[in-house]
Design an enzyme around this catalytic site. Structure first.
Site, short mmCIF file in Angstrom:
data_model
loop_
_atom_site.label_atom_id
_atom_site.label_comp_id
_atom_site.label_asym_id
_atom_site.label_seq_id
_atom_site.Cartn_x
_atom_site.Cartn_y
_atom_site.Cartn_z
N LYS A 74 0.84 -1.21 0.00
CA LYS A 74 0.00 0.00 0.00
C LYS A 74 0.87 1.26 0.00
O LYS A 74 0.65 2.18 -0.78
CB LYS A 74 -0.93 0.01 1.23
CG LYS A 74 -2.08 -1.00 1.13
CD LYS A 74 -2.85 -1.15 2.44
CE LYS A 74 -3.89 -2.27 2.33
NZ LYS A 74 -4.53 -2.63 3.61
N GLN A 84 -5.30 -1.67 10.19
CA GLN A 84 -4.99 -2.93 9.51
C GLN A 84 -5.47 -4.13 10.34
O GLN A 84 -5.21 -4.19 11.55
CB GLN A 84 -3.47 -3.02 9.25
CG GLN A 84 -3.07 -4.18 8.36
CD GLN A 84 -3.54 -4.05 6.91
OE1 GLN A 84 -3.71 -2.95 6.39
NE2 GLN A 84 -3.76 -5.18 6.25
N ASP A 105 -11.53 2.30 4.32
CA ASP A 105 -11.69 0.85 4.17
C ASP A 105 -13.14 0.50 3.83
O ASP A 105 -13.43 -0.60 3.37
CB ASP A 105 -11.36 0.16 5.51
CG ASP A 105 -10.06 -0.62 5.47
OD1 ASP A 105 -9.65 -1.05 4.38
OD2 ASP A 105 -9.46 -0.80 6.55
N1 GUN Z 1 -6.45 -7.05 6.28
C1 GUN Z 1 -6.59 -7.75 5.14
N2 GUN Z 1 -7.24 -7.01 4.21
C2 GUN Z 1 -7.51 -5.83 4.79
C3 GUN Z 1 -8.15 -4.63 4.33
O1 GUN Z 1 -8.62 -4.52 3.19
N3 GUN Z 1 -8.22 -3.62 5.24
C4 GUN Z 1 -7.73 -3.72 6.50
N4 GUN Z 1 -7.86 -2.68 7.32
N5 GUN Z 1 -7.13 -4.82 6.95
C5 GUN Z 1 -7.02 -5.85 6.10
#
Ligand code: GUN
Length: 283
Positions: free
Chosen positions: A48, A92, A117
């Site tokens: 990311k 996350q 998200d």
């Molecule tokens: N863990 C795995 N995929 C995601 C996601 O799309 N967002 C978040 N916050 N955590 C994750």
């Protein structure tokens, strides 16, 4: 005949390129909050941050210790909710074991306008209404839709079968496909006669988190297969939830792992950051 490989890197690049002028103009900022150092999360976050850097989006990785108490996490969320420089932020997942049960409460604390998200009840609820209200949709379902659109794969009238019913992939994807006039079946660990259901799918989505769970005898000839799985094997190789090599001989199109849904998730998250900034400017 071998299936078309749905190249998520290529489709994500096109989506990111289209966002560049808005990023340059609006200068949004993303904050990624990580509690602890879970290995899979480390690699998702790295991706990311790298992608943000590549397209000139300001991103901050805020690392909290593994043993962070719940009130400290709530304080961090409150600070980010109030910080005028932060356009959007994500917590996350998964949270460390001592916080895991509180995951819904943690999401409830996030200001929906900064919830890039798309995991808060407000943003999830909005997607129930129609495509016009999918302002901040969850990134993985939104990425899957964007990938289908990039390859001009029709959704309306198709039978979509989703294997997996998580709150962040299976359930919201079902709603987003319904919004686009698909007929949707959601399967899960208690589904009886799973193969009979998947064999009827025009669009088959595997989001179960089990390596090669979907085998070629579960796929209809000519189906489009979307693999959401990211499973680490003992040799550190990443494999999806489908048996890619066998299924590509039957399907009309299939996503590879890696290089399929993953990059689309990141690009959709970044699109949400831009949209959040646009909305905040208008209120
Ligand atoms: N863990 C795995 N995929 C995601 C996601 O799309 N967002 C978040 N916050 N955590 C994750």
């Amino acid at each position: 005949m071998s299936a078309t490989i749905l190249d998520g890197n290529k489709a994500a690049e096109a989506l990111l390129e289209s966002l560049k002028p808005s990023i340059k103009k609006l200068k949004p900022k993303l904050v990624i909050v990580q509690i602890g150092k879970e290995a899979a999360s480390m690699s998702y976050i790295k991706k990311k941050i790298e992608t943000c850097a590549k397209i000139g989006l300001e991103a901050e990785h805020r690392e909290l210790p593994f043993e962070t108490p719940i009130d400290k996490l709530f304080q961090t969320i409150e600070d980010l909710n109030r910080d005028p420089k932060t356009t959007g932020f994500i917590i996350q997942l998964p949270l460390p074991p001592h916080l895991r049960q509180a995951t819904p409460l943690v999401f409830r604390a996030i200001d929906p306008r900064k919830d890039v998200d798309g995991f808060t009840a407000y943003n999830l609820g909005k997607i129930f209404l129609s495509t016009e209200f999918e302002t901040l949709p969850p990134a993985t379902p939104a990425g899957i839709i964007a990938l289908l659109e990039y390859y001009k794969i029709p959704i309306a009238g198709k039978h979509a079968v989703i294997v997996g019913r998580s709150n962040i992939v299976g359930k919201p994807l079902a709603i987003m496909l319904l919004n686009r006039d698909a007929t949707v079946t959601v399967c899960h660990s208690k589904t009886s006669d799973l193969r009979q259901k998947t064999l009827d799918a025009d669009l088959l989505v595997a989001a179960v988190g089990i390596p090669k769970f979907v085998t070629n005898d579960m796929v209809k000839k000519g189906a489009v297969v979307i693999d959401v799985g990211v499973n680490r094997t003992e040799t550190e190789k990443i494999v999806g939830d489908t048996d890619f090599d066998a299924i590509k001989e039957i399907a009309s199109a299939i996503t590879p792992v890696p290089g399929g849904v993953g990059p689309m998730t990141v690009a959709s998250l970044i699109r949400n950051v831009v949209r959040a900034k646009e909305q905040q400017k208008n209120t």
